[in-house]
Each structure stands twice: as C-alpha cells, then as structure tokens.
Design an enzyme around this catalytic site. Structure first.
Site, PDB file in Angstrom:
ATOM      1  N   ASP A   1       0.919  -1.231   0.277  1.00 46.32           N
ATOM      2  CA  ASP A   1       0.246   0.020   0.048  1.00 46.32           C
ATOM      3  C   ASP A   1       0.656   0.836  -0.083  1.00 46.32           C
ATOM      4  OD1 ASP A   1      -2.679   0.811   0.563  1.00 46.32           O
ATOM      5  OD2 ASP A   1      -1.297   2.426   1.636  1.00 46.32           O
TER       6      ASP A   1
ATOM      7  N   TYR B   1       3.467   9.914  -0.488  1.00 42.55           N
ATOM      8  CA  TYR B   1       4.103   9.568   0.286  1.00 42.55           C
ATOM      9  C   TYR B   1       5.723   9.394  -0.356  1.00 42.55           C
ATOM     10  CZ  TYR B   1       0.390   7.015   2.144  1.00 42.55           C
ATOM     11  OH  TYR B   1      -1.017   6.334   3.520  1.00 42.55           O
TER      12      TYR B   1
ATOM     13  N   LYS C   1      -3.151   6.374  -4.098  1.00 50.66           N
ATOM     14  CA  LYS C   1      -4.318   7.006  -4.145  1.00 50.66           C
ATOM     15  C   LYS C   1      -3.782   8.028  -4.289  1.00 50.66           C
ATOM     16  CE  LYS C   1      -3.376   4.875   0.965  1.00 50.66           C
ATOM     17  NZ  LYS C   1      -2.441   4.572   0.315  1.00 50.66           N
TER      18      LYS C   1
ATOM     19  N   HIS D   1      -7.804   9.353  -1.922  1.00 52.27           N
ATOM     20  CA  HIS D   1      -7.204   9.219  -0.354  1.00 52.27           C
ATOM     21  C   HIS D   1      -7.617   9.855   0.919  1.00 52.27           C
ATOM     22  CE1 HIS D   1      -2.703   9.081   1.202  1.00 52.27           C
ATOM     23  NE2 HIS D   1      -2.845   8.981   2.445  1.00 52.27           N
TER      24      HIS D   1
END
Length: 276
Positions: free
Chosen positions: A45, A50, A75, A108
């Site tokens: 994931d 990120y 996401k 998200h």
C-alpha cells in the site's frame, strides 16, 4: 507465509494483511518492500503523497514475483482531485510504479471543503471501466461521504481505508460498510506510537498467548474482518507482523479490547481535513 484473502464486492481478492509504506523515505522504500516480499507479503500500500511509489515499483521489478500474485494500492491526493486531475495523477503514479494495471486505486481523503470527490470518483469509474484498475475505493470517508457516492454515482466503493485501532474501533462506520458491501481497511492499526502497545489489557493477552502486543492487535484486526497494513522498515519487525495466523483470541479478549475505546484520533478529522 500465505496470507488469507478477502473478496471485494466485485469479486477481486485482496490479501487481508499487507505492507504499508507511509512516511518511509523513497531511498529506504525499496529495501523495506524487498524485506516484506521476502517475508511473504503480497499486498503493498502506497500513495502519491508518500513520494515513494518509485521505490515500491523498483522493489516489485527486482523481486521477479508474478504480477498476478501481487496486490498494489495507491491513492490520489487532495490537490489532484477532480475528473481530469485524477486521471493525470493516476497516470503519473503508474509511471512511477512501473505498472500497466493497478489493483486498487483510492481517493486519499474526501476533502469535503474542496467538493471534488464525486468528480474524482467518476474518473475512477472510467479507469475501472477501461480496465486500468481492478478495483476502486476510498480512504478516510465518513458515512455521509459514502452515502453521497452511493446516491450520485454507479460503482459502490470496494473498500474504505480508515484510521482504526483499539482506541478508535470505528464501530458505526464498519457497520455502514457491512450494510453496503464495502470492506474495511485499517491504517495506523497499532495506533502509531501510542500507548496501546503497553496497555495492560494488551500486554496481558500477549503474555497468555506468547505473542507480542503488536501481534495481538494485528490478530484483533484480522478477526474483526479488517484488511490491515502495518508498517515497519525493520526486517525483524516486518516478519513479526505477518506471523499472526497461527493463534486466536477469545471472546473475552475481544470484549476486553473493546473496553479500550476512547474515540481518540491520531490523524486528522475527515469531516474537516482538506489540505492540498
């Protein structure tokens, strides 16, 4: 290690325990994901936010594991919501990941003040219809946000990834999911550095079953029926977190853990968070 799979509402199988890479620097992500894949994880994931999709993609490419044995989630971030921006965000993520087809794409956050999540979902529906994504879902959505998608769009979200741990078991939201065929996925499953791991309820159960507090909490998630994505960059901890399929909790254990609920959030409130 073989992780059991749950079935999404469109028939796609998702490994119930996966590996999260939130806050893992891209320079460390490839090694962390490599360790996870070696330990038996097949569900990874990540997210555009990120900034480590490239590291995830590099680890997948070097592993040589057949693509159909892997489940990859990413996401779309708040600033890239809306129909056209979401499509562009997806394409950029796929380039970084080095993939042709994604297993699961999530919004998200609902970011209600931006009021773009319905248009974003319509973009997701197109990607799904075109076969670019095997399943589509959301993250951090509350019942009102989910109900709006149910009322105004065609595809029911396959999953809602939410903050969920013993302090915040999300009983109402999980009941909504169950009613509408939406799987629950837990982020921050160990309450991220909080007091849960040292709580006497958890440590007592851990002592009785001969497991670590983290393993007890992950087992609790699995027995609730959640998909869960613990995160670590330490190979020993990565291996420990997946070693949770050969013991069980009792009904008394579940009742005791239920008593830890405080409603305390570690992350933002989904009803107000709209940061781009």
């Amino acid at each position: 290690m073989t992780v059991p799979a749950l079935t999404l509402n469109n028939g796609v199988q998702i490994p119930q325990l996966g590996f999260g890479v939130f806050l893992v620097p891209d320079t460390e992500t490839q090694a962390a994901v490599r360790a996870a894949l070696q330990a038996g994880y097949r569900h990874i994931d990540t997210a555009k936010l990120y900034q480590n999709e490239a590291g995830v993609g590099a680890a997948i490419a070097e592993a040589g594991i057949p693509r159909d044995e892997l489940f990859v989630t990413t996401k779309v971030w708040n600033s890239e919501q809306g129909f056209d921006p979401a499509i562009a965000s997806f394409e950029a993520s796929m380039e970084r990941l080095g993939l042709d087809v994604l297993d699961l794409l999530l919004i998200h956050w609902p970011a209600p003040d931006l009021d773009r999540y319905v248009d974003t979902w319509r973009a997701f529906e197109k990607l799904y219809a075109d076969g670019r994504v095997r399943a589509i879902g959301v993250s951090n959505f509350q019942p009102a946000h989910l109900q709006r998608l149910l009322d105004e769009t065609d595809v029911v979200p396959a999953i809602n990834q939410i903050e969920l741990h013993p302090l915040l078991p999300q009983n109402e939201l999980r009941a909504f999911h169950a009613e509408h065929g939406i799987l629950t996925e837990a982020w921050s499953p160990l309450a991220r550095g909080g007091s849960v791991l040292t709580d006497p309820v958890i440590t007592s159960i851990a002592g009785r079953v001969g497991r670590t507090p983290a393993q007890v909490i992950l087992r609790w998630h699995l027995e609730l029926g959640n998909v869960v994505i613990p995160k670590s960059v330490t190979p020993a901890r990565i291996a420990e977190n997946i070693d949770v399929f050969d013991f069980s909790l009792t009904s008394d254990d579940h009742q005791a853990i239920a008593g830890l609920e405080t409603g305390e959030r570690i992350g933002p409130d989904p009803d107000t968070f709209s940061r781009g």
